[in-house]
Design an enzyme around this catalytic site. Structure first.
Site, PDB file in Angstrom:
ATOM      1  N   GLU A  19       0.835  -1.201   0.000  1.00 37.62           N
ATOM      2  CA  GLU A  19       0.000   0.000   0.000  1.00 37.62           C
ATOM      3  C   GLU A  19       0.870   1.252   0.000  1.00 37.62           C
ATOM      4  O   GLU A  19       1.994   1.228   0.504  1.00 37.62           O
ATOM      5  CB  GLU A  19      -0.900   0.030   1.250  1.00 37.62           C
ATOM      6  CG  GLU A  19      -1.627  -1.261   1.539  1.00 37.62           C
ATOM      7  CD  GLU A  19      -2.288  -1.279   2.921  1.00 37.62           C
ATOM      8  OE1 GLU A  19      -2.535  -0.183   3.466  1.00 37.62           O
ATOM      9  OE2 GLU A  19      -2.536  -2.376   3.445  1.00 37.62           O
ATOM     10  N   GLU A  31      -9.292   5.120   4.485  1.00 39.50           N
ATOM     11  CA  GLU A  31      -9.493   4.214   5.618  1.00 39.50           C
ATOM     12  C   GLU A  31      -9.304   4.999   6.908  1.00 39.50           C
ATOM     13  O   GLU A  31      -8.392   5.820   7.018  1.00 39.50           O
ATOM     14  CB  GLU A  31      -8.499   3.054   5.576  1.00 39.50           C
ATOM     15  CG  GLU A  31      -8.618   2.094   6.757  1.00 39.50           C
ATOM     16  CD  GLU A  31      -7.585   0.986   6.722  1.00 39.50           C
ATOM     17  OE1 GLU A  31      -7.767  -0.014   7.437  1.00 39.50           O
ATOM     18  OE2 GLU A  31      -6.580   1.117   5.987  1.00 39.50           O
TER      19      GLU A  31
END
Length: 701
Positions: free
Chosen positions: A223, A334
């Protein structure tokens, strides 16, 4: 003398009481002092370990200290599998030679603040120093510093017991655009940079690109994007990050270079350093461009920043599954907090802290989204879907029509005054209405005549017209706004939703497939047999379910015809739920399908096969479950249980003599075309599941 003895006794008792109160406090203080000493020792070891081999130090104006470390002595090589690793200084091919497109907002890209104060020499890499005061502040164990909190789903039992739970992964709330179905070897995007409010030091908010392979409880991922993460960085600045894990963050992985793993090759960019300038709502749009791609020769995963700076890579040795390819790609935001999915909700922002806004562009947004699959060419995915855990806290908006390049908007403020809990699962569907006098007479045979009349009056709404079917059914087209669903107390003010949006995530929130139609044999009026799809949630004694398929149910319909059905319950059938529209709850929006109507023609053994396609999917924006009948549905993998197959209900199952009610075609499962009932599930390739049987037979007496 007596008085003095009484006084002394009283004073003594006061002293005992005081000591009783102070003792645990003093014990706690001494223990805390001891623990803090232990932590100081651990922190000292950690920081000294990370500061080895410093060749130059740069003091940034924002308070960061950047150490220039020998590239061959960076933290990555402390990892056991990288002891003899040979650094790959650059990718085996230059992706910028293949990708010629440039962002229209390239003039608004950002830089890092520390670079104003100096640069690192060749042969070194810039490493943001982890300072002692930051480590001492964190509540995370030192050995877990830099690692995300585990993202386990709640156990099924606890999930059902939690009345406030809304998210699918404990303590994590996502708002993403997702693609899957291919083998992905790269993903890219332009991510608008903001500085979201983070309420607590143990919370964080990120905007990122993520490539994933593996199940939710043990996935591997790489990520990158930007983050506001006080527990890792010690402040609330917006910072560039990379992250990896090989076991869903249980024991492996971390942000940046806070643990061994990521190998940095660039001397220009410091991972974890603050980025500048920052976008503000309705102001200039500043962005970062992130491209994560797999080297086809070495299988290392590279992270490219901007359009031409290859910062470094995650070595293939760290992984088992993703070393070959990713199974899905996510773009979006997120939020981690112990207060997501419950009330009071965290006030931590996602994106800019505003809900998706494609008109003014003041929310979080990712543009120029690209993937790489079987070829080195970057392209927009053939299929994407949006997903959000909590649409009333963090929402999503995908713009794919009437724009030159699709755009994804996401985010929100977290806790708001408008936030409410969803306490009732309702079904919304694309289907329709049918009921008859003899249907209800069979279903309510034990009720009094008055009760039956009242029930029929409630369910058989005034029709616009009536249609007499050749099979004996009467179909009553009813005003859509006067259908039985709206007699339910919770749906008094419900607004009908007119479109379907399919979303998915790590749990199942959609499923579909084609069933070949058969005329089942049902032995008793109390028996029924189905071929269907279930989506279930919760323990066996209190589950919730949405179901659809076809059924032969003499007690319900008064005959043995094969009929389309939908079913729901929120308490394992104890007091809620029903077939079709036989109770309040199911909302009808279409006018071309009648739930409970007979289906035909039927498949013929070893002859022509006739199918019906059924799909059930969750709309992430409304929380409504949609039923769709037709071929234009696809399987969505992402309820805690999805089941495909058949079911027989009879008081004579699991006993002798067994019922002769058949399941499926009445033949045992067989891959021979036309022999047995099958379910065809759609994916990258069709998957067939065969099932059924005759019931009572010599092997099932």
């Amino acid at each position: 003398m007596g008085k003095r003895l009484i006084f002394c006794d009283f004073r003594f008792r006061r002293m005992v009481i005081l000591l009783g109160i102070l003792s645990p406090i003093l014990f706690w203080f001494s223990e805390a002092k001891f623990l803090s000493k232990q932590k100081i020792i651990q922190v000292g070891r950690k920081t000294n370990h990370l500061r080895r081999h410093i060749l130059k130090t740069i003091q940034s104006e924002d308070g960061d200290i950047v150490d220039c470390i020998d590239i061959y002595k960076q933290p990555a090589f402390d990892h056991p599998v990288l002891k003899n690793h040979t650094i790959q200084m650059k990718p085996t091919y230059n992706p910028t030679d293949i990708v010629k497109e440039r962002s229209k907002e390239s003039a608004m890209t950002v830089t890092q603040i520390w670079k104003r104060s100096g640069s690192c020499p060749k042969g070194t890499i810039p490493v943001r120093r982890t300072q002692k005061r930051h480590l001492l502040k964190t509540s995370t164990p030192i050995e877990d510093y830099g690692r995300k909190k585990q993202r386990y789903s709640y156990p099924v039992g606890k999930l059902n017991e939690s009345k406030n739970l809304q998210v699918q992964l404990a303590n994590h709330s996502k708002a993403i655009l997702l693609t899957l179905g291919y083998r992905y070897t790269g993903a890219k995007g332009d991510i608008r940079v903001y500085n979201p409010f983070v309420e607590s030091d143990d919370e964080y908010s990120t905007s990122q690109i993520c490539l994933v392979n593996g199940p939710y409880y043990d996935f591997e991922s790489v990520e990158s994007g930007w983050a506001v993460n006080p527990s890792v960085y010690g402040d609330r600045q917006t910072r560039l990050f990379v992250y990896w894990t090989a076991d869903a963050s249980k024991t492996t992985g971390c942000f940046d270079l806070t643990c061994p793993g990521f190998v940095q090759t660039s001397d220009e960019i410091a991972l974890g350093a603050a980025i500048y300038p920052i976008s503000v709502p309705n102001g200039l749009p500043y962005q970062i461009t992130i491209y994560i791609f797999k080297d086809p020769i070495t299988s290392n995963w590279w992270m490219q920043y901007g359009e031409n700076v290859n910062i470094g890579y995650w070595p293939a040795e760290l992984f088992k599954a993703i070393r070959y390819n990713a199974a899905s790609v996510e773009w979006g935001g997120e939020v981690y907090s112990k207060n997501v999915g419950r009330e009071p909700h965290t006030a931590t922002d996602m994106g800019s802290g505003q809900y998706p806004d494609y008109v003014f562009g003041s929310s979080g947004v990712i543009k120029r989204m690209r993937i790489r699959d079987n070829s080195p060419t970057l392209k927009f995915p053939e299929w994407v879907e949006t997903f959000t855990d909590e649409f009333n806290c963090y929402d999503v908006q995908y713009i794919g029509d009437y724009v030159e390049d699709p755009e994804f908007y996401y985010g929100g403020p977290g806790r708001t005054m408008a936030k409410t809990s969803s306490t009732l699962m309702i079904l919304s569907a694309m289907s329709l209405t049918f009921l008859s006098d003899d249907v209800m007479a069979n279903n309510k045979a034990t009720e009094t005549s008055l009760d039956v009349d009242m029930k029929l009056k409630l369910l058989n709404k005034p029709p616009v017209k009536s249609i007499k079917s050749e099979d004996g059914d009467i179909i009553d087209p009813v005003d859509i706004y006067k259908q039985p669903a709206f007699d339910h107390p919770a749906l008094r003010n419900h607004k009908i939703q007119g479109a379907t949006l399919v979303t998915l995530g790590y749990n199942y929130i959609g499923a579909s497939g084609s069933l070949n139609l058969w005329h089942h044999s049902v032995e008793s009026a109390d028996d029924y047999t189905t071929a269907q799809i279930w989506l279930k949630h919760g323990p066996g004694n209190n589950f919730e379910t949405v179901e659809s398929g076809y059924v032969v149910n003499p007690k319900l319909h008064g005959d043995t015809l094969t009929r389309l059905f939908a079913y729901w319950t929120v308490d394992a059938h104890r007091s809620t739920g029903c077939f079709d529209l036989k109770c309040t709850g199911f909302v009808q929006t279409g006018n071309d399908i009648a739930l409970g109507a007979s289906l035909g023609p039927w498949s013929v053994e070893m002859g022509p096969q006739y199918e019906i396609a059924v799909g059930i999917n969750l709309d992430s924006n409304t929380g409504n479950w949609w039923l769709k009948v037709g071929r234009d549905v696809v399987v969505k993998v992402g309820a805690t249980i999805v089941e495909w197959g058949g079911q027989v209900h009879s008081p004579n199952v699991k006993k002798t003599p067994h019922t002769t009610t058949t399941m499926g075609s009445g033949n045992y499962a067989s891959p021979i075309q036309g022999a047995a009932c099958y379910m065809e599930a759609y994916g990258v390739e069709p998957v067939f599941f065969h099932f059924g049987g005759p019931g009572q037979n010599p092997n099932c007496p």
